[in-house]
Design an enzyme around this catalytic site. Structure first.
Site, short mmCIF file in Angstrom:
data_model
loop_
_atom_site.label_atom_id
_atom_site.label_comp_id
_atom_site.label_asym_id
_atom_site.label_seq_id
_atom_site.Cartn_x
_atom_site.Cartn_y
_atom_site.Cartn_z
N TRP A 156 -10.92 130.17 -11.67
CA TRP A 156 -9.78 129.48 -10.80
C TRP A 156 -10.54 128.41 -10.01
O TRP A 156 -10.40 127.13 -10.06
CB TRP A 156 -9.55 130.85 -10.05
CG TRP A 156 -8.40 131.34 -10.62
CD1 TRP A 156 -8.13 132.30 -10.65
CD2 TRP A 156 -7.58 130.87 -11.06
NE1 TRP A 156 -7.18 133.37 -10.92
CE2 TRP A 156 -6.33 132.56 -11.10
CE3 TRP A 156 -6.66 129.38 -10.96
CZ2 TRP A 156 -5.55 132.29 -12.15
CZ3 TRP A 156 -5.48 129.78 -11.71
CH2 TRP A 156 -4.37 130.89 -12.43
N LYS A 190 0.26 136.20 -4.57
CA LYS A 190 0.00 137.70 -4.28
C LYS A 190 -0.46 139.15 -3.27
O LYS A 190 -0.49 139.94 -3.44
CB LYS A 190 -1.87 137.56 -4.82
CG LYS A 190 -2.02 137.12 -6.75
CD LYS A 190 -2.62 135.36 -7.13
CE LYS A 190 -2.22 135.10 -8.31
NZ LYS A 190 -2.88 134.12 -8.19
N ASP A 202 -9.99 128.25 -1.94
CA ASP A 202 -8.69 129.14 -2.28
C ASP A 202 -8.62 130.23 -2.05
O ASP A 202 -9.50 131.62 -3.15
CB ASP A 202 -8.75 128.71 -3.52
CG ASP A 202 -7.61 128.96 -4.72
OD1 ASP A 202 -6.91 130.23 -4.17
OD2 ASP A 202 -7.62 129.04 -6.08
C1 LIG Z 1 -3.71 132.56 -9.01
C2 LIG Z 1 -4.39 131.87 -8.32
C3 LIG Z 1 -4.39 130.48 -8.84
C4 LIG Z 1 -2.92 129.72 -9.18
O1 LIG Z 1 -1.87 130.07 -8.27
P1 LIG Z 1 -0.48 128.99 -8.89
O2 LIG Z 1 0.25 129.42 -7.67
O3 LIG Z 1 -0.14 129.76 -9.82
O4 LIG Z 1 -0.82 127.61 -8.70
C5 LIG Z 1 -5.32 129.61 -8.07
N1 LIG Z 1 -6.36 130.39 -7.90
C6 LIG Z 1 -6.39 131.86 -7.92
C7 LIG Z 1 -7.55 132.54 -6.67
C8 LIG Z 1 -5.73 132.98 -8.24
O5 LIG Z 1 -5.62 134.02 -7.96
#
Ligand SMILES: *Cc1c(COP(=O)(O)O)cnc(C)c1O
Length: 360
Positions: A102, A196, A172
Site C-alpha cells: 500500500w 475494513k 493511511d
Molecule cells: C485497502 C487499503 C487501501 C485501498 O483502499 P481503497 O479504499 O480500495 O482505495 C489502501 N491502503 C490500505 C492500507 C488498505 O488496507
C-alpha cells in the site's frame, strides 16, 4: 440463517448488531417513512444522521477542534493523489516510508505530483519489518511525510508514531483506524477507506488539520480539493449516504462497547491468542518480526503449501471463511478487525489445532 466468521481483509465483516439495526430501519428510518437510501442528502433527516456520525467519530477518536472530518468517495486510493495535491503548497518534495504494497502505491501516485524521497524501505526483509524510529531521517524541505501504519497484506504494523517535527505526518490508516486510541494531534492528515474497520465500502474518512486545507495545486479537479469538501460539509456533490449512515451505526456501536480503549484491549487479546497458537505450533508460521506484528491482519503459512486448498475447504465447512492469503504472499491471512468477536478467534484456533493433528 448462519452467520459465518468472515476473515476477509476488506470489505470485511460488520457487527451483527449494526446490520440488525440497519435491517430494522431499512424501510422506515425513525418514522420518516423512508429508507436512508431514499433520502435527500440535504434534508433534515439525513443531515441529522451525518452530524451524529461526525460527532460520534470525534468523540471516539478525541479529534481536536482544529481538525475537519470529511466523508468522501474514491477510497484510500484517491487520497494517494489528494494528499500531494493539497499538501504540497509551494514545496516540491515529500518523504515517504516504503513498508509494503500500500505504501508503494501511495509512492507511485505521489510521484505524479512531486519528488518523492523514500526515507525508509523494508523491501529487503520482504516487508516483514518496519524501520526503527532511530533510523528515520526526514528531509527538512519535505511538504509532508507519508506512511502506512498498518500494511494490510503482509500484516506488519508500526507500534510507534514517527516523529516528524514540524513536517505534517500523513497516515493511511485504512486497516487500523478505530482499532485503539491514537493521538490525532500528532498527525496532519489521517485517511481511511471504510470497508475494513469503519463500515461498508463507498465512503472514505479524512481527518485533516485546518491549516492544511486551502492550498490545493492549481488546475486540479474541484472534487480533489479538501477546501471544497470542507466548505460544503462533505456535500459538494451527493455523498455516499447509505455508507455514511452505516459508518455512523458502527461509531454508535463502538461507543456502546466502551469506545476505543475497550476495543484496544479486545483486539490485543485476539491477536495475542492467534499469534500464540501459530508460534506454539510446528506446522503454522508467521514471518513478521515480533515487534511489528499487526493486530488486524494475521498472515500465516502451512508447513506444506500442498495442504492450502484442503485447509481452506475444511475451514469453510466450519464457517471460517475468506482465510486465503493475498495472492502476492500466499498461505492464509486472518483479518480480525473490530467486528470479529473473540469467539471467531477461538473457533479458528481450535480448527487450526485439529487440522494440524490430522495432517501435520
Ligand atoms: C485497502 C487499503 C487501501 C485501498 O483502499 P481503497 O479504499 O480500495 O482505495 C489502501 N491502503 C490500505 C492500507 C488498505 O488496507
Amino acid at each position: 440463517m448462519t452467520r459465518v466468521f468472515n476473515f476477509s481483509a476488506g470489505p470485511a465483516m460488520l457487527p451483527t448488531e449494526v446490520l440488525e439495526r440497519a435491517q430494522a430501519e431499512i424501510l422506515d428510518w425513525n418514522g420518516s417513512g423512508m429508507s436512508v437510501m431514499e433520502m435527500s442528502h440535504r434534508g433534515k433527516e439525513f443531515m441529522s444522521i451525518a452530524e451524529k456520525a461526525e460527532s460520534d467519530l470525534r468523540q471516539l477518536m478525541a479529534i481536536p477542534d482544529n481538525y475537519k472530518v470529511l466523508f468522501l468517495q474514491g477510497g484510500a486510493s484517491s487520497q494517494f493523489a489528494m494528499v500531494p495535491i493539497n499538501l504540497l503548497g509551494d514545496k516540491r518534495s515529500a518523504d515517504y516510508l516504503s513498508t509494503g504494497q500500500w505504501s508503494k502505491k501511495a509512492i507511485a501516485e505521489g510521484k505524479r505530483y512531486c519528488d518523492v524521497t523514500v526515507v525508509a524501505d523494508t523491501s529487503e526483509t520482504r516487508f516483514t519489518t518496519v524501520p526503527s524510529a532511530a533510523s528515520l531521517n526526514f528531509s527538512s524541505d519535505a511538504a509532508y511525510v507519508h506512511y502506512t501504519p498498518n500494511e494490510t497484506i503482509v500484516g506488519v504494523e508500526f507500534h510507534y508514531v514517527p516523529d516528524t517535527g514540524d513536517v505534517p505526518l500523513v497516515a493511511d490508516m485504512s486497516s487500523t483506524i478505530l482499532s485503539r486510541p491514537i493521538k490525532v494531534g500528532k498527525y496532519g492528515v489521517i485517511y481511511a477507506g471504510a470497508q475494513k474497520n469503519i463500515g461498508p465500502a463507498g465512503v472514505t474518512v479524512v481527518i485533516v488539520r485546518d491549516d492544511l486545507i486551502g492550498n490545493a495545486l492549481p488546475g486540479m479537479p474541484a472534487m480533489f480539493d479538501y477546501q471544497v469538501h470542507a466548505d460544503n460539509g462533505s456535500m459538494y456533490n451527493t455523498p455516499p449516504t447509505y455508507s455514511w449512515y452505516l459508518a455512523g451505526l458502527v461509531f454508535d456501536w463502538l461507543l456502546q462497547k466502551g469506545g476505543l480503549e475497550s476495543m484496544a484491549e479486545l483486539n490485543y487479546s485476539k491477536a495475542e491468542k492467534l499469534y500464540a497458537a501459530i508460534d506454539a505450533s510446528g506446522f503454522y508460521s508467521n514471518p513478521v518480526a515480533l515487534e511489528c506484528r499487526s493486530w488486524m491482519n494475521v498472515p500465516f503459512i502451512l508447513a506444506d503449501p500442498e495442504l492450502d486448498a484442503t485447509f481452506l475447504a475444511e475451514a469453510a465447512e466450519h464457517n471460517l471463511k475468506t482465510l486465503k492469503g493475498h495472492r502476492s504472499v500466499g498461505g492464509m491471512r486472518a483479518s480480525i478487525y473490530n467486528a470479529m468477536p473473540m469467539e471467531g478467534i477461538d473457533a479458528l484456533v481450535a480448527f487450526m489445532a485439529d487440522f494440524e493433528q490430522r495432517y501435520g
